[in-house]
Design an enzyme around this catalytic site. Structure first.
Site, PDB file in Angstrom:
ATOM      1  N   ARG A 290      -5.632  -2.363   8.576  1.00  0.00           N
ATOM      2  CA  ARG A 290      -5.605  -3.812   8.339  1.00  0.00           C
ATOM      3  C   ARG A 290      -5.849  -4.528   9.667  1.00  0.00           C
ATOM      4  O   ARG A 290      -6.823  -4.233  10.315  1.00  0.00           O
ATOM      5  CB  ARG A 290      -4.266  -4.213   7.708  1.00  0.00           C
ATOM      6  CG  ARG A 290      -4.395  -5.471   6.851  1.00  0.00           C
ATOM      7  CD  ARG A 290      -3.111  -5.896   6.211  1.00  0.00           C
ATOM      8  NE  ARG A 290      -2.648  -4.948   5.219  1.00  0.00           N
ATOM      9  CZ  ARG A 290      -1.923  -5.267   4.161  1.00  0.00           C
ATOM     10  NH1 ARG A 290      -1.597  -6.525   3.943  1.00  0.00           N
ATOM     11  NH2 ARG A 290      -1.515  -4.361   3.315  1.00  0.00           N
TER      12      ARG A 290
ATOM     13  N   GLY B 263       5.950  -2.535   3.589  1.00  0.00           N
ATOM     14  CA  GLY B 263       5.639  -3.136   4.885  1.00  0.00           C
ATOM     15  C   GLY B 263       6.291  -4.507   5.036  1.00  0.00           C
ATOM     16  O   GLY B 263       7.187  -4.887   4.269  1.00  0.00           O
ATOM     17  N   ASP B 264       5.813  -5.259   6.025  1.00  0.00           N
ATOM     18  CA  ASP B 264       6.382  -6.578   6.331  1.00  0.00           C
ATOM     19  C   ASP B 264       6.421  -7.501   5.117  1.00  0.00           C
ATOM     20  O   ASP B 264       7.396  -8.227   4.917  1.00  0.00           O
ATOM     21  CB  ASP B 264       5.547  -7.255   7.429  1.00  0.00           C
ATOM     22  CG  ASP B 264       5.958  -6.805   8.820  1.00  0.00           C
ATOM     23  OD1 ASP B 264       7.045  -6.208   8.952  1.00  0.00           O
ATOM     24  OD2 ASP B 264       5.189  -7.050   9.761  1.00  0.00           O
TER      25      ASP B 264
ATOM     26  N   THR C 189       4.250   2.326   5.680  1.00  0.00           N
ATOM     27  CA  THR C 189       2.855   1.889   5.778  1.00  0.00           C
ATOM     28  C   THR C 189       2.114   2.813   6.735  1.00  0.00           C
ATOM     29  O   THR C 189       2.673   3.199   7.775  1.00  0.00           O
ATOM     30  CB  THR C 189       2.717   0.431   6.266  1.00  0.00           C
ATOM     31  OG1 THR C 189       1.335   0.183   6.609  1.00  0.00           O
ATOM     32  CG2 THR C 189       3.561   0.118   7.491  1.00  0.00           C
TER      33      THR C 189
ATOM     34  N   ARG D 139       1.027  -4.962  -5.643  1.00  0.00           N
ATOM     35  CA  ARG D 139       1.189  -6.221  -4.907  1.00  0.00           C
ATOM     36  C   ARG D 139       1.419  -7.281  -5.983  1.00  0.00           C
ATOM     37  O   ARG D 139       0.714  -7.289  -6.987  1.00  0.00           O
ATOM     38  CB  ARG D 139      -0.054  -6.496  -4.055  1.00  0.00           C
ATOM     39  CG  ARG D 139      -0.219  -5.429  -2.957  1.00  0.00           C
ATOM     40  CD  ARG D 139      -1.222  -5.829  -1.909  1.00  0.00           C
ATOM     41  NE  ARG D 139      -1.183  -4.884  -0.784  1.00  0.00           N
ATOM     42  CZ  ARG D 139      -2.024  -3.866  -0.634  1.00  0.00           C
ATOM     43  NH1 ARG D 139      -2.982  -3.635  -1.518  1.00  0.00           N
ATOM     44  NH2 ARG D 139      -1.925  -3.068   0.412  1.00  0.00           N
TER      45      ARG D 139
ATOM     46  N   ASP E 238       2.266  -0.963  11.762  1.00  0.00           N
ATOM     47  CA  ASP E 238       2.233  -2.339  12.283  1.00  0.00           C
ATOM     48  C   ASP E 238       3.545  -3.100  12.053  1.00  0.00           C
ATOM     49  O   ASP E 238       3.538  -4.313  11.898  1.00  0.00           O
ATOM     50  CB  ASP E 238       1.054  -3.105  11.652  1.00  0.00           C
ATOM     51  CG  ASP E 238       1.175  -3.201  10.135  1.00  0.00           C
ATOM     52  OD1 ASP E 238       2.009  -2.483   9.538  1.00  0.00           O
ATOM     53  OD2 ASP E 238       0.433  -3.998   9.545  1.00  0.00           O
TER      54      ASP E 238
ATOM     55  N   ASP F 243      -0.166   1.858   8.538  1.00  0.00           N
ATOM     56  CA  ASP F 243      -0.738   1.031   9.612  1.00  0.00           C
ATOM     57  C   ASP F 243       0.088   1.026  10.918  1.00  0.00           C
ATOM     58  O   ASP F 243      -0.429   0.598  11.948  1.00  0.00           O
ATOM     59  CB  ASP F 243      -0.892  -0.422   9.140  1.00  0.00           C
ATOM     60  CG  ASP F 243      -1.796  -0.541   7.916  1.00  0.00           C
ATOM     61  OD1 ASP F 243      -2.629   0.353   7.711  1.00  0.00           O
ATOM     62  OD2 ASP F 243      -1.658  -1.529   7.171  1.00  0.00           O
TER      63      ASP F 243
ATOM     64  N   GLY G 133       0.833  -1.214   0.000  1.00  0.00           N
ATOM     65  CA  GLY G 133       0.000   0.000   0.000  1.00  0.00           C
ATOM     66  C   GLY G 133       0.862   1.255   0.000  1.00  0.00           C
ATOM     67  O   GLY G 133       1.889   1.297   0.678  1.00  0.00           O
TER      68      GLY G 133
HETATM   69  P1  ADP Z   1       3.174  -4.716   2.715  1.00  0.00           P
HETATM   70  O1  ADP Z   1       4.568  -4.657   2.182  1.00  0.00           O
HETATM   71  O2  ADP Z   1       2.564  -3.364   2.878  1.00  0.00           O
HETATM   72  O3  ADP Z   1       3.078  -5.601   3.940  1.00  0.00           O
HETATM   73  P2  ADP Z   1       2.009  -6.848   1.128  1.00  0.00           P
HETATM   74  O4  ADP Z   1       1.910  -7.786   2.284  1.00  0.00           O
HETATM   75  O5  ADP Z   1       0.879  -6.765   0.179  1.00  0.00           O
HETATM   76  O6  ADP Z   1       2.271  -5.351   1.583  1.00  0.00           O
HETATM   77  O7  ADP Z   1       3.339  -7.239   0.338  1.00  0.00           O
HETATM   78  C1  ADP Z   1       3.761  -6.480  -0.787  1.00  0.00           C
HETATM   79  C2  ADP Z   1       4.435  -7.392  -1.775  1.00  0.00           C
HETATM   80  O8  ADP Z   1       5.613  -7.972  -1.206  1.00  0.00           O
HETATM   81  C3  ADP Z   1       3.619  -8.589  -2.245  1.00  0.00           C
HETATM   82  O9  ADP Z   1       2.683  -8.291  -3.236  1.00  0.00           O
HETATM   83  C4  ADP Z   1       4.709  -9.492  -2.783  1.00  0.00           C
HETATM   84  O10 ADP Z   1       5.124  -9.097  -4.067  1.00  0.00           O
HETATM   85  C5  ADP Z   1       5.839  -9.246  -1.792  1.00  0.00           C
HETATM   86  N1  ADP Z   1       5.821 -10.308  -0.774  1.00  0.00           N
HETATM   87  C6  ADP Z   1       4.928 -10.473   0.217  1.00  0.00           C
HETATM   88  N2  ADP Z   1       5.186 -11.613   0.916  1.00  0.00           N
HETATM   89  C7  ADP Z   1       6.258 -12.165   0.323  1.00  0.00           C
HETATM   90  C8  ADP Z   1       7.010 -13.372   0.554  1.00  0.00           C
HETATM   91  N3  ADP Z   1       6.693 -14.220   1.548  1.00  0.00           N
HETATM   92  N4  ADP Z   1       8.056 -13.633  -0.260  1.00  0.00           N
HETATM   93  C9  ADP Z   1       8.381 -12.784  -1.252  1.00  0.00           C
HETATM   94  N5  ADP Z   1       7.706 -11.656  -1.538  1.00  0.00           N
HETATM   95  C10 ADP Z   1       6.667 -11.356  -0.761  1.00  0.00           C
HETATM   96  O1  F6P Z   2      -1.663  -1.384   4.514  1.00  0.00           O
HETATM   97  C1  F6P Z   2      -2.264  -0.155   4.206  1.00  0.00           C
HETATM   98  C2  F6P Z   2      -3.739  -0.334   3.953  1.00  0.00           C
HETATM   99  O2  F6P Z   2      -4.299   0.929   3.650  1.00  0.00           O
HETATM  100  C3  F6P Z   2      -4.511  -1.004   5.096  1.00  0.00           C
HETATM  101  O3  F6P Z   2      -4.801  -0.118   6.138  1.00  0.00           O
HETATM  102  C4  F6P Z   2      -5.714  -1.514   4.364  1.00  0.00           C
HETATM  103  O4  F6P Z   2      -6.228  -2.677   5.008  1.00  0.00           O
HETATM  104  C5  F6P Z   2      -5.168  -1.893   3.015  1.00  0.00           C
HETATM  105  O5  F6P Z   2      -3.947  -1.187   2.834  1.00  0.00           O
HETATM  106  C6  F6P Z   2      -6.095  -1.560   1.877  1.00  0.00           C
HETATM  107  O6  F6P Z   2      -5.524  -2.026   0.704  1.00  0.00           O
HETATM  108  P1  F6P Z   2      -6.078  -1.687  -0.751  1.00  0.00           P
HETATM  109  O7  F6P Z   2      -5.496  -0.376  -1.153  1.00  0.00           O
HETATM  110  O8  F6P Z   2      -5.578  -2.813  -1.583  1.00  0.00           O
HETATM  111  O9  F6P Z   2      -7.564  -1.614  -0.675  1.00  0.00           O
END
Ligand code: ADP
Ligand code: F6P
Length: 324
Positions: free
Chosen positions: A175, A106-107, A129, A76, A133, A131, A15
């Site tokens: 989230r 993020g994570d 992020t 993503r 978090d 969040d 995000g």
């Molecule tokens: P955030 O980084 O905000 O936590 P996401 O969890 O959607 O957002 O992760 C963003 C992107 O990071 C994912 O769409 C994917 O491309 C990559 N990613 C997430 N988890 C993994 C993983 N276990 N291994 C490799 N890439 C990952």
């Molecule tokens: O991680 C940031 C965030 O805005 C969360 O607070 C929310 O759950 C999510 O992303 C929404 O994602 P999207 O933009 O895919 O609707």
């Protein structure tokens, strides 16, 4: 001996968050000052796999420090969660002479960075992020702007809620985390806050509190509901029929992710961007930048991902006490 980094790639993933542009600007300019080349990777890992990669100069990041969103776009990418996708990503980095990658996200994004590091590409994560978090850091890019945006919106809902003597259920993002809800709960003087980390789904307690406050003469009742609990519209209907108090639901949604970053987000994001470049220049890899106890710090990504973060019991308690 650690290999010398000559070309740094930068991407934003997951995000978007206000302040990501300030971080990109800092990465590009600090890298140039340190004698490195910089390549911008568009659309996160999806753009890496599509080879959407372009050289970046100092002027490419002009006039962006004050802008929300991310000029690199974000995405993503499912393919990057597979071993084949990660292998291809590392090969593409090598093909474009990228020997260090800075990942702002993020994570989930850090897990991708961890995989690239294991495949020989030096990586540094920057927490981006709204969040808040990410366990290893007290600050994440975008939270400050988002929580201020939500606070201002809730003030506005409160005006009309008071005029109509209503109960308002206001849903904020986050989230699975309740930080935006907790901070707004305190900053907006909410009567109730529902956080995924704390809520026991005792709706009767909420109903009792609304009725008790009405008896005390309160003209509104603001309930801040974290997205991780959700269902604000149906909750509003149930509360109205149980309390007899007219109730409306407002979902703030993506407005919380936009807008010009606050001063705090610009300064912290800029510092973290420069710090990430410095880590790469020192030969570091598989690290995530954080802010703790008044200092910018960095952690091994594996350790950072294993950490846990708790909502403050004290802040949760005083939020309720102060809305007496
Ligand atoms: P955030 O980084 O905000 O936590 P996401 O969890 O959607 O957002 O992760 C963003 C992107 O990071 C994912 O769409 C994917 O491309 C990559 N990613 C997430 N988890 C993994 C993983 N276990 N291994 C490799 N890439 C990952
Ligand atoms: O991680 C940031 C965030 O805005 C969360 O607070 C929310 O759950 C999510 O992303 C929404 O994602 P999207 O933009 O895919 O609707």
């Amino acid at each position: 001996m650690a290999k010398e980094i000559k070309t740094i790639g930068v991407l934003t993933s997951g995000g978007d968050a206000p302040g990501m542009n300030a971080a990109i600007r800092a990465v590009v300019r600090q890298a140039i000052v340190k004698g490195k080349k910089v390549k911008g990777i568009k659309r996160g890992y999806a753009g890496l796999l599509q080879e959407e990669i372009a050289d970046m100069q100092a002027c490419d990041v002009s006039d962006i420090i004050q802008r929300g969103g991310t000029i690199l776009q974000t995405a993503r990418c499912k393919e990057f969660t597979t071993a084949e996708g990660q292998q291809l990503g590392a090969e593409i980095c090598r093909k474009h002479d990228i020997d260090g990658v800075i990942v702002i996200g993020g994570d989930g994004s850090f897990k991708g960075a961890q995989k690239l590091a294991s495949l020989g590409i030096n990586t540094i994560g920057i927490p981006g992020t709204i969040d808040l978090d990410i366990a290893c850091t007290e600050y994440t890019i975008g939270f400050d702007t988002a929580v201020n945006t939500a606070m201002e919106a809730i003030d506005k809902v409160r005006d009309t809620s008071t005029s109509h003597e209503r109960c308002s259920i206001i849903e904020v993002m986050g989230r699975g985390a309740g930080y935006i809800a907790l901070w707004c709960g305190i900053a907006n003087g909410a009567e109730d806050i529902l956080l995924p980390e704390k809520y026991n789904y005792d709706e009767q307690a909420l109903v009792n509190n609304i009725i008790a406050n009405r008896k005390k003469g309160k003209k509104h009742h603001i309930v801040i509901n974290a997205e991780g609990i959700g269902h604000s519209a149906s909750m509003a209907k149930r509360i109205e029929s149980a309390t007899g108090v007219e109730t409306r639901a407002t979902i703030l949604g993506h407005m919380q992710r936009g807008g010009s970053p606050t001063c705090k987000d610009r300064v912290y994001a800029s510092t973290m961007g420069a710090y990430a470049v410095d880590l790469l220049c020192q030969g570091k890899s598989n690290r995530v930048v954080g802010y703790r106890d008044g200092e910018y710090v960095d952690f091994d990504i594996d350790e950072a991902l294993a950490m846990h973060k708790e909502i403050s019991d004290y802040q949760f308690e005083i939020c309720r006490n102060l809305s007496l």
